[in-house]
Design an enzyme around this catalytic site. Structure first.
Site, PDB file in Angstrom:
ATOM      1  N   ALA A  21       1.012  -1.206   0.089  1.00  0.00           N
ATOM      2  CA  ALA A  21       0.139  -0.056   0.007  1.00  0.00           C
ATOM      3  C   ALA A  21       0.904   1.142   0.022  1.00  0.00           C
ATOM      4  O   ALA A  21       0.699   2.138  -0.811  1.00  0.00           O
ATOM      5  CB  ALA A  21      -0.905  -0.113   1.117  1.00  0.00           C
ATOM      6  N   ALA A  56      -2.710 -12.100  -5.391  1.00  0.00           N
ATOM      7  CA  ALA A  56      -3.443 -12.182  -6.616  1.00  0.00           C
ATOM      8  C   ALA A  56      -4.209 -10.875  -7.037  1.00  0.00           C
ATOM      9  O   ALA A  56      -4.748 -10.186  -5.607  1.00  0.00           O
ATOM     10  CB  ALA A  56      -4.389 -13.355  -6.449  1.00  0.00           C
ATOM     11  N   LYS A  84      -3.513 -14.066 -14.992  1.00  0.00           N
ATOM     12  CA  LYS A  84      -4.528 -14.516 -14.399  1.00  0.00           C
ATOM     13  C   LYS A  84      -5.685 -14.059 -15.183  1.00  0.00           C
ATOM     14  O   LYS A  84      -5.960 -13.094 -15.410  1.00  0.00           O
ATOM     15  CB  LYS A  84      -4.474 -14.005 -12.959  1.00  0.00           C
ATOM     16  CG  LYS A  84      -5.812 -14.245 -12.060  1.00  0.00           C
ATOM     17  CD  LYS A  84      -5.739 -13.695 -10.725  1.00  0.00           C
ATOM     18  CE  LYS A  84      -6.925 -13.825 -10.063  1.00  0.00           C
ATOM     19  NZ  LYS A  84      -7.154 -13.231  -8.738  1.00  0.00           N
ATOM     20  N   PRO A 102     -14.676 -15.978 -14.013  1.00  0.00           N
ATOM     21  CA  PRO A 102     -13.651 -15.298 -15.064  1.00  0.00           C
ATOM     22  C   PRO A 102     -13.703 -13.811 -15.193  1.00  0.00           C
ATOM     23  O   PRO A 102     -14.663 -13.218 -14.851  1.00  0.00           O
ATOM     24  CB  PRO A 102     -14.145 -15.883 -16.319  1.00  0.00           C
ATOM     25  CG  PRO A 102     -15.742 -16.029 -16.131  1.00  0.00           C
ATOM     26  CD  PRO A 102     -15.942 -16.260 -14.597  1.00  0.00           C
ATOM     27  N   ILE A 352      -5.578  -5.360  -3.253  1.00  0.00           N
ATOM     28  CA  ILE A 352      -4.937  -4.200  -4.093  1.00  0.00           C
ATOM     29  C   ILE A 352      -5.721  -3.410  -4.824  1.00  0.00           C
ATOM     30  O   ILE A 352      -5.559  -2.259  -5.004  1.00  0.00           O
ATOM     31  CB  ILE A 352      -3.897  -4.977  -5.036  1.00  0.00           C
ATOM     32  CG1 ILE A 352      -2.733  -5.687  -4.116  1.00  0.00           C
ATOM     33  CG2 ILE A 352      -3.364  -4.035  -6.070  1.00  0.00           C
ATOM     34  CD1 ILE A 352      -1.560  -6.179  -4.795  1.00  0.00           C
ATOM     35  N   GLY A 440     -19.438   0.412  -8.529  1.00  0.00           N
ATOM     36  CA  GLY A 440     -18.887  -0.875  -7.668  1.00  0.00           C
ATOM     37  C   GLY A 440     -18.113  -1.854  -8.558  1.00  0.00           C
ATOM     38  O   GLY A 440     -17.927  -1.791  -9.935  1.00  0.00           O
TER      39      GLY A 440
END
Lengths: 508, 344
Positions: A21, A56, A84, A102, A352, A440
Site C-alpha cells: 500500500a 493475486a 490470471k 472469469p 490491491i 462498484g
C-alpha cells in the site's frame, strides 16, 4: 511546512509504512502530482515486517500500472508474476463442486437477452453443458492457456481481461524503485511519536526513533492493521463486519511450484473457511483463511500443510484480522490506505484493488488546503460504497451454499444477509435477472458466475427466450460452445507465453 | 390467457416510442403488443431525442438518414432551457479536451486563477456550433468528436415509430379496452412512475428538452432488462420500481439545480453533494443511474452561479506558459472547425 494554518497549501505528503500500500501510494502520488509540485516522503522501518497483501489481483491493476508508466514485461520479470484470467472456487456450493469466476462475460447476448437466460432454459440437457463452457477465459484457465486479448472487438478473443499473480514481497520493492525515480524520498526509521495540533487535531509531525522529526501537510497511513495514525492517534473507529464474514485468522506459507503454471487463482472451501493457492513463476503462495470460533490454529495450519502441492519454503505465518472498514478512512489530515483502512478477506483478490481505488480517489479529490471537509466527505462516501458492495459479493460466496457438513457452514448458510444482498439473490432466483449498479467493482457477469457457480439456480428465465424456436437456440448454443473451445485452443500455453515474455525482458 | 398481452396507452409519442422498443425486443410466439395512443394535439411541434438516439434507432433499424427524411431529423448539439437565472444551453459533449485524465474545465479554472478571463463556452465546439446556428450536414457531424441529439417533427416521428412498431408485430387500436396482462401507462407530464401490480407507469415532467424521450427509452429498457412471465414477476416489479425511483431522483436533482430559487438549500443529499463538491474543487460526483451527462451538469452549475473555488491539483501538472499556449491553440482550432463546418 507543518499542518498548521488551514489556508496553507498542501504540498508535503508523508506516507507512513512501506509495504504494498505504501509504495503503491507513493508511486501513484509522485507520478501524477509530482509534476504539479508535490513532495512525497515515505517512512518505513526494516525492523517492521510487511503483510505483503494481495498476491493475486484484478484486471484493474493493469490500468494503475499503465497510468504510472510501468512496463509490463519488466514488471512481470521483477515480481515473478504470472497471468490470471479468473479465480477457481472449489467446494463452495457443495463439496466436490468447482467453478471459475472469469474476467469476462459468458456467451454473447442475443436480441437483447443475456446469454445465461438461453442457457438456463436448456441447462438440463446434457449436450448444453455448463455455463462456463461458454466462457473463453474459463476454458483457457482449464487448459492452461493465455495470451493478451485481441484489439479487434469482433473477435471472441477480445471478450476477456486479465490480471496478475505476483510476489507481493517483490512488488513493493518494484514500486519503490518506480517511486524513487519520480522523486519520492525514503526515510528509514520507526515512528515513535506523533504530534497533533491542539485545536484542529491534525497531525503536524512524526518523530522517528533516532530523534528526527518529519513534518507534513497530509499523512497517508499505510501501517497495516495497526493503523498507527488513523486509529492509534485519531481513533477514526472501525465498522466490524464479522457478523457476516466471521473469518478472523489466516495462516500462510509458500511452497515449491509443482505441476503446470495455471493462469488462475484457486480458492478451496474447507470446514471453517477456505484456502488460497496462487501460482507464481518461482513458487506457489498458499494460505488458509478461517474463523477461530470454529477452528483451532493448529487444525488450520495442518489443513493448509496437508494440501500443499510442493515442499514448504518457510514456516507458516499467522495473521489475525477483523473484517470491516475504518469508519472514516480520511480523518482530518490522515488518509488510511491498505489494511489500515479496512480488511476484506482475499477471496476475490480485492485488497490491491481497494488500495488502487483509495489512491485514485485521493488523486481526484486531492486537497489544496486543510479546508477540505467536502472532499473528505466525498472520499469517505465513495470508499464506503466500494467496501460495502465488495462485502456483499463476498458474503454471497458463503451464504449461497448447500453445505451442511460443519457448524461453520450451517452458520453461514442460515445467517441473515444484508438486505441489499438478500434482495439481489431473490431477484436472481426468480428469473435470473441481476440487480445492477454502476459504481462498484463487481458487475453483472461476476454476480452471474458466482450465483450459478454456487447453485443459485433461477426458477424461471427471461420470457423472451421462448420467442425463439428451441432448435434454433440449441443450434446457436452448440455453435458458440464449439467456437469458444476452438478459440481457446488457438491461444498460447500460459507457461510458454510467460517464459517468452520474461526472457525477452531479461535480455533487454 | 395462455399468451401474454401488453397494452401501451397514453400520450402518442411515448406510446409510439415505448411501443416500438417493446415490439423490437418483446415480441414473437405467445406475445401480443397493443398500442393505444391518444390523439396528439394539433399544436404538437418537435421532439428532441438525446444522444442515446444512436443506439435506440440502430436497434430499431432506423437509420439517421431515413429519420432525416421521414421525421425531418436535424442534429442538435445542445439544448436550451430555462433556469433560475435565465436561459442555459446544455451541451451534450464535454467542454474542451481532457488532459491526463483531468477534465478540461479545471485547466480553464486555472487560467482564471492566473488572471485570465476566458469564456468556458468558447472551448465548447458543441456550443460554438450551436450558437452559430448553421445546420450541420450529418456527414460533417460524423467526422467531429461530438455527441449529438436529434430534433424531429413530432407528428412525423410518431408516424415513423408507429410504422416500425407495427412492422415488428405490434397492433394499433383506437379502443383497446383494458384487457391485458400488463398496462403500460405513458403519462409523461404527471409525476408517478413505477411498476405496481399490472400497471407500469411511465411518468415525469416534460420540462427539459429531450427528457420525455429519454424517460420512455429508459423505462422500456428497464422493463426489458427484467422481462419475466408477467403473472410471476413480483420481484422484478420491485426492482423496476427501485430503478425508476433512482432515475426520478437524478432528474429531480437536475431540475432542482436548474429551477429551485435556492438550489443550495436542497434537502436532497445527492444534489447537495454535487453542489458542494463542485464548489469546493470543481469535481461533479456521479451517482448510479445518472440521466444527464457531466457537460450538462457543468453547464447547469455554472449557470446557477455555482463556481469552483479552486481547480484540480492535477491541472497544475503543466507549466503556465504551456497552459496558455494550449488554451489559445484549442480556442483557435475550435473557431476554425466551426467556420469550416458551417461552410461545408
Amino acid at each position: 511546512m507543518a499542518a498548521g494554518d488551514a489556508a496553507e497549501k498542501i504540498n508535503d505528503i508523508v506516507v507512513v509504512g512501506g509495504g504494498t500500500a505504501g509504495w503503491m501510494t507513493a508511486a501513484g502520488l509522485s507520478s501524477m502530482l509530482g509534476p504539479a509540485g508535490l513532495k512525497v516522503t515515505l517512512i518505513e522501518s526494516d525492523s517492521i515486517g510487511v503483510v505483503g497483501v494481495g498476491e493475486a489481483t484484478l484486471p484493474h491493476i493493469k490500468l494503475f500500472n499503465d497510468t504510472i508508466g510501468v512496463d509490463e514485461a519488466e514488471f512481470m520479470s521483477a515480481t515473478s508474476a504470472t497471468f490470471k484470467l479468473g479465480i477457481e472456487f472449489v467446494n463452495w456450493g457443495r463439496k466436490g463442486d468447482s467453478y471459475i469466476h472469469p474476467f469476462g462475460e459468458f456467451g454473447l447476448a442475443n436480441e437483447g437477452v443475456a446469454f445465461h437466460q438461453y442457457w438456463r432454459k436448456f441447462a438440463d440437457l446434457q449436450e448444453v453443458g455448463q455455463l462456463e463452457d461458454y466462457s473463453l477465459p474459463v476454458i483457457a484457465c482449464r487448459e492452461g492457456r493465455f495470451q493478451p486479448p485481441s484489439d479487434d472487438p469482433r473477435s471472441v478473443l477480445s471478450t476477456y481481461r486479465y490480471a496478475y499473480q505476483f510476489d507481493a514481497l517483490q512488488y513493493a520493492p518494484f514500486m519503490r524503485s518506480h517511486a524513487e525515480k519520480r522523486g519520492v524520498a525514503r526515510l528509514e526509521g520507526k515512528v515513535v511519536d506523533v504530534a497533533l495540533e491542539g485545536e484542529s487535531g491534525r497531525v503536524t509531525s512524526l518523530t522517528l526513533e533516532d530523534g528526527r522529526t518529519v513534518d507534513g501537510d497530509l499523512f497517508i497511513d499505510c501501517t497495516g492493521f495497526f493503523g498507527l495514525l488513523i486509529e492509534q492517534q485519531l481513533q477514526a473507529g472501525y465498522d466490524d463486519w464479522s457478523e457476516w464474514l466471521p473469518a478472523d485468522r489466516a495462516v500462510a506459507v509458500p511452497c515449491e511450484s509443482a505441476g503446470p503454471l495455471r493462469p488462475y487463482t484457486r480458492a478451496t472451501a474447507h470446514g471453517a473457511g477456505w484456502s488460497w493457492r496462487i501460482p507464481l513463476q518461482h513458487r506457489t503462495g498458499n494460505g488458509h483463511v478461517y474463523s477461530s470460533q470454529f477452528l483451532s490454529d493448529e487444525e488450520a495450519c495442518s489443513t493448509l500443510l496437508d494440501e500443499l502441492e510442493g515442499n514448504p519454503l518457510s514456516e507458516p505465518r499467522q495473521l489475525r484480522f477483523v473484517t470491516g472498514k475504518r469508519r472514516r478512512l480520511w480523518d482530518r489530515n490522515v488518509v488510511a490506505i491498505g489494511l489500515s483502512g479496512g480488511f476484506l478477506e482475499p477471496l476475490e483478490s480485492t485488497s490491491i484493488y481497494l488500495i488502487q481505488e483509495g489512491i485514485s480517489k485521493l488523486l481526484e479529490l486531492f486537497p489544496d488546503t486543510h479546508d477540505c471537509a467536502v472532499e473528505r466527505a466525498e472520499y469517505n462516501r465513495w470508499m464506503d460504497l466500494q467496501f460495502e458492495r465488495i462485502r456483499d459479493f463476498l458474503i454471497l460466496h458463503y451464504h449461497a451454499t448447500e453445505r451442511d457438513d460443519s457448524p461453520f457452514w450451517n452458520h453461514m448458510r442460515t445467517m441473515t444477509p444484508p438486505d441489499s444482498l438478500r434482495e439481489r439473490m431473490e431477484l436472481f432466483r426468480a428469473h435470473g435477472h441481476v440487480s445492477a449498479y454502476e459504481h462498484g467493482l463487481f458487475l453483472v457477469p461476476s454476480w452471474i458466475a458466482v450465483l450459478i457457480g454456487q447453485r443459485v439456480f433461477p426458477r424461471g428465465y427471461d420470457s423472451r427466450v421462448d420467442g425463439i424456436a428451441d432448435d434454433q437456440v440449441l443450434k446457436h448454443l452448440a455453435g458458440l460452445k464449439a467456437h469458444m473451445q476452438s478459440a481457446a485452443g488457438s491461444m498460447q500455453d500460459h507457461a510458454a507465453y510467460l517464459s517468452a515474455m520474461t526472457s525477452l525482458s531479461d535480455a533487454a | 390467457m395462455s399468451s401474454e398481452r401488453i397494452l401501451v396507452r397514453g400520450s402518442a409519442l411515448p406510446v409510439a416510442l415505448v411501443g416500438a422498443i417493446l415490439a423490437r425486443r418483446w415480441s414473437g410466439k405467445g406475445k401480443e403488443l397493443v398500442l393505444a395512443p391518444e390523439r396528439e394535439g394539433a399544436n404538437a411541434s418537435t421532439v428532441i431525442a438525446r444522444p442515446d438516439h444512436k443506439n435506440v434507432h440502430a436497434e430499431l433499424g432506423l437509420a439517421i438518414e431515413s429519420l432525416a427524411q421521414g421525421a425531418e431529423a436535424v442534429p442538435v448539439l445542445a439544448v436550451a432551457t430555462t433556469c433560475g437565472t435565465g436561459q442555459v444551453s446544455l451541451p451534450f459533449s464535454p467542454y474542451g479536451m481532457a488532459r491526463g485524465g483531468t477534465d478540461f474545465h479545471h485547466f480553464w479554472r486555472r487560467a482564471i486563477a492566473s488572471g485570465e478571463q476566458p469564456d468556458l463556452a468558447e472551448f465548447s465546439l458543441a456550443l460554438r456550433l450551436d450558437r452559430a446556428g448553421g445546420r450541420l450536414p450529418l456527414s460533417t457531424l460524423a467526422q467531429l468528436p461530438l455527441e449529438f441529439g436529434l430534433r424531429m417533427d413530432r407528428l412525423r416521428y410518431i408516424e415513423v415509430l408507429s410504422k416500425r412498431a407495427t412492422s415488428l408485430g405490434a397492433f394499433i387500436a383506437d379502443d383497446a379496452g383494458t384487457d391485458a396482462d400488463l398496462i403500460v401507462d405513458c403519462r409523461v407530464g404527471s409525476n408517478r412512475s413505477g411498476w405496481i401490480e399490472d400497471r407500469l407507469l411511465i411518468a415525469d415532467e416534460n420540462d427539459i428538452p429531450g427528457l420525455e424521450w429519454q424517460i420512455c427509452v429508459n423505462a422500456a429498457r428497464r422493463f426489458l432488462g427484467l422481462a419475466a412471465k408477467l403473472s410471476d414477476s413480483e420481484t422484478e416489479r420491485r426492482e423496476y420500481s427501485r430503478l425508476a425511483r433512482a432515475e426520478s431522483a437524478r432528474i429531480r436533482d437536475f431540475r432542482a439545480l436548474l429551477r429551485d430559487p435556492e438550489p443550495r438549500e436542497t434537502e436532497h443529499a445527492s444534489l447537495s453533494r454535487k453542489i458542494d463538491l463542485f464548489e469546493a474543487c470543481g469535481r461533479i460526483p456521479s451517482e448510479d443511474f445518472e440521466v444527464f451527462g457531466q457537460p450538462e451538469w457543468l453547464a447547469a452549475l455554472l449557470a446557477r452561479g455555482i463556481w469552483p473555488k479552486r481547480y484540480d491539483r492535477l491541472a497544475d501538472s503543466i507549466p503556465d506558459k504551456q497552459l496558455r499556449s494550449w488554451l489559445s491553440s484549442m480556442q483557435r482550432q475550435i473557431g476554425e472547425i466551426t467556420d469550416r463546418s458551417l461552410r461545408a
